[in-house]
Design an enzyme around this catalytic site. Structure first.
Site, PDB file in Angstrom:
ATOM      1  CB  SER A 149      -0.908   0.022   1.229  1.00  0.00           C
ATOM      2  OG  SER A 149      -1.524   1.295   1.352  1.00  0.00           O
ATOM      3  CE1 TYR A 162      -5.027  -2.072   4.094  1.00  0.00           C
ATOM      4  CE2 TYR A 162      -4.082   0.094   3.661  1.00  0.00           C
ATOM      5  CZ  TYR A 162      -4.514  -1.144   3.208  1.00  0.00           C
ATOM      6  OH  TYR A 162      -4.410  -1.444   1.883  1.00  0.00           O
ATOM      7  CB  ALA A 163      -0.315   2.483   7.013  1.00  0.00           C
TER       8      ALA A 163
END
Lengths: 265, 260
Positions: A149, A162-163
């Site tokens: 990502s 998430y990151a």
């Protein structure tokens, strides 16, 4: 150009979403001549839809359901694919999701969500890869493409698990690439920038739908951060993934490819 | 066909990576201007381009000379009408010395060969790309720019400059839909290795130091250049693509230099 997919078997996880990267990758693999594309997802009905679309392009396909966070389900999924096609040449680890909103202050975050986020994006990817790896080693051929990502390089969305999970995917890519470099296995990662997937729905969950005026403003704000003047498409991600899955890149391993419209440089 | 009706300039295309790139581009439908200081070999590359059924034009050009680069660009536009793709491949490491022994002249000539040449080609090609609001520029850097195996301060500084230029121009040219990316090649079997080029044993040994177990071929770089030149990468700009067989094993700061 011939991408050398003749005779190859691919497995694309998380390919059920009908607007996601996984489906676009599965279809492009089939279009470029990959004989067989196994499609897996936590939702079997969705996986079957993608498998049907692959078959329409003339490729062989099999839809398998598995929750990648459960080792037993993953092992059974891979076994099923191997029983039918006897090998897996290409693994695209697309399954993953964002489980939280952006910009939630750390002290208001739910630790349960941290665990579930790592469980899904990192441990899930490792589960699938672990199950596929022995067959690739044995045959001295394998190509793995993970989905990372662009959020790993942008800190404006606050503290987000998430990151962090996707940054772990970057490191997993490099570690595994090095560990398996003499097994005939290449491991790379495609890191998408902003693109229209179902992630937006998660981020907006519980909020009233935007008015047309608000939607226009949101779109303009987003575009103002995109140097190439547009957000990404599933096709952009599929193009890079299929390129890395092909033997054209047989001298490329351990790399993270940002497909971000210039938003990550 | 990934490059149907496209026009490309490839510098340093007489041999090695440039030659393989020119030929692969032609196989995918592009007309190619083959620029080099060795016109005889450039002619040979151009004839390979024509064998693929495309237009191939060899042009003598020393890419460190602004006048010659300007003339090259004019010639290509006069002949093909436009420039879609620029591959800045000209470069090299003709001589080296420890930093304290390196003359200013040697520094200047090698930095010019690798860095100024890239600047000049961009300077003269970009206006034509801007006018059509479309273009792809691919700069060939070197693994030495980010993870030098030994000291060649002029060459590695020049190649690191190429990476800086890549990001700078990517930012500046986004509004014109011109994408600028770099390829970082690892060890590739080309004339870069001078007299050892035909030494199979040398390359077999060198290959053992590469995680994927082999030295790369010019086609490995050409394939990456093709991807970056084509619409497949229309959402990629300012990126560095390592085509290094998995080198380096660890990031530069983690390198362990064996004691002498």
């Amino acid at each position: 150009m011939d991408l050398c997919f003749k005779g190859k078997v691919a497995l694309v996880s998380g390919a059920g979403s009908q607007i996601g990267f996984g489906k676009a990758i599965a279809l492009l693999l089939a279009k470029e001549g990959c004989d067989t594309v196994a499609v897996t997802d936590v939702n079997l009905e969705d996986a079957e839809k993608t498998a049907d679309a692959v078959k329409k392009l003339g490729g062989g396909s099999l839809a398998v359901r598995a929750d990648i966070t459960r080792k037993a389900e993953v092992d059974a999924m891979v076994k099923k694919v191997l029983e039918k096609y006897s090998k897996i040449d290409i693994l695209c680890n697309v399954a993953g999701a964002i489980l939280h909103k952006d910009n939630v202050p750390l002290d208001q975050q739910d630790g349960e969500v941290w665990t579930r986020q790592m469980d899904l994006n990192l441990f899930g990817t490792m589960n699938v890869t672990r199950a596929v790896l022995p067959g690739m080693r044995e045959r001295k051929y394998g190509v793995i493409v993970n989905i990372g990502s662009g959020s790993t390089h942008q800190y404006s969305m606050g503290v987000g698990m998430y990151a962090m999970s996707k940054f772990a995917i970057d490191l997993f890519t490099k570690q595994l690439a090095t560990a398996e470099s003499r097994s005939g296995i290449r491991v790379n990662c495609v890191a998408p920038g902003p693109a229209p997937t179902n992630f937006g729905a998660v981020l907006r969950e519980g909020l009233p739908p935007p008015t047309p005026e608000q939607a226009k403003q949101m779109r303009e704000r987003m575009l103002s951060t995109m140097p190439l003047g547009r957000i990404g498409t599933a096709a952009d991600i599929a193009n890079a993934t299929v390129f890395l899955a092909s033997d054209v890149t047989s001298y490329v391993t351990g790399q993270v490819f940002h497909v971000s419209g210039g938003s990550v440089m | 066909m990934l490059l149907q009706h496209k026009v490309a300039i490839v510098t340093g295309a007489a041999r090695g990576i440039g030659r393989a790139t020119a030929i692969m581009f032609a196989a995918e439908g592009a007309s190619v201007a083959v620029a080099d200081i060795s016109l005889k070999e450039a002619n040979d590359t151009a004839s390979e381009v024509r064998k693929k059924g495309r237009e191939g034009m060899a042009v003598f050009c020393n890419a460190t000379d602004g006048k010659q680069v300007s003339d090259l660009v004019q010639k290509v536009v006069a002949n093909f009408g436009k420039i879609d793709i620029l591959v800045n491949n000209a470069g090299g490491l003709p001589s080296t010395a420890p930093v304290e022994d390196m003359s200013e002249e040697e520094w200047d000539s090698v930095v010019d060969l690798n860095l100024k040449s890239t600047f000049l080609c961009c300077k003269y090609v970009v206006p034509h790309m801007k006018a059509r609001r479309s273009g792809a520029i691919i700069n060939i850097s070197s693994l030495g720019a980010t993870s030098p195996p030994s000291s060649n301060v002029h060459y590695h500084s020049g190649k690191a400059g190429v990476l800086g230029m890549t990001v700078d121009l990517a930012v500046g040219l986004c509004p014109f839909n011109i994408r600028v990316n770099a390829i970082i090649p690892g060890p590739i079997r080309t004339a870069f290795f001078g007299s050892r080029l035909s030494d199979d044993v040398f390359f077999a040994e060198l290959g053992k130091t590469v995680p994927l177990g082999r030295v790369g071929a010019p086609e490995d770089i050409a394939g990456a250049a093709l991807f970056l030149a084509s619409e497949l990468s229309s959402f990629i700009t300012g990126e560095f693509i390592n085509v290094t067989g998995g080198l380096p094993l660890a990031p530069p700061r983690a390198r362990s230099v064996p004691a002498k």
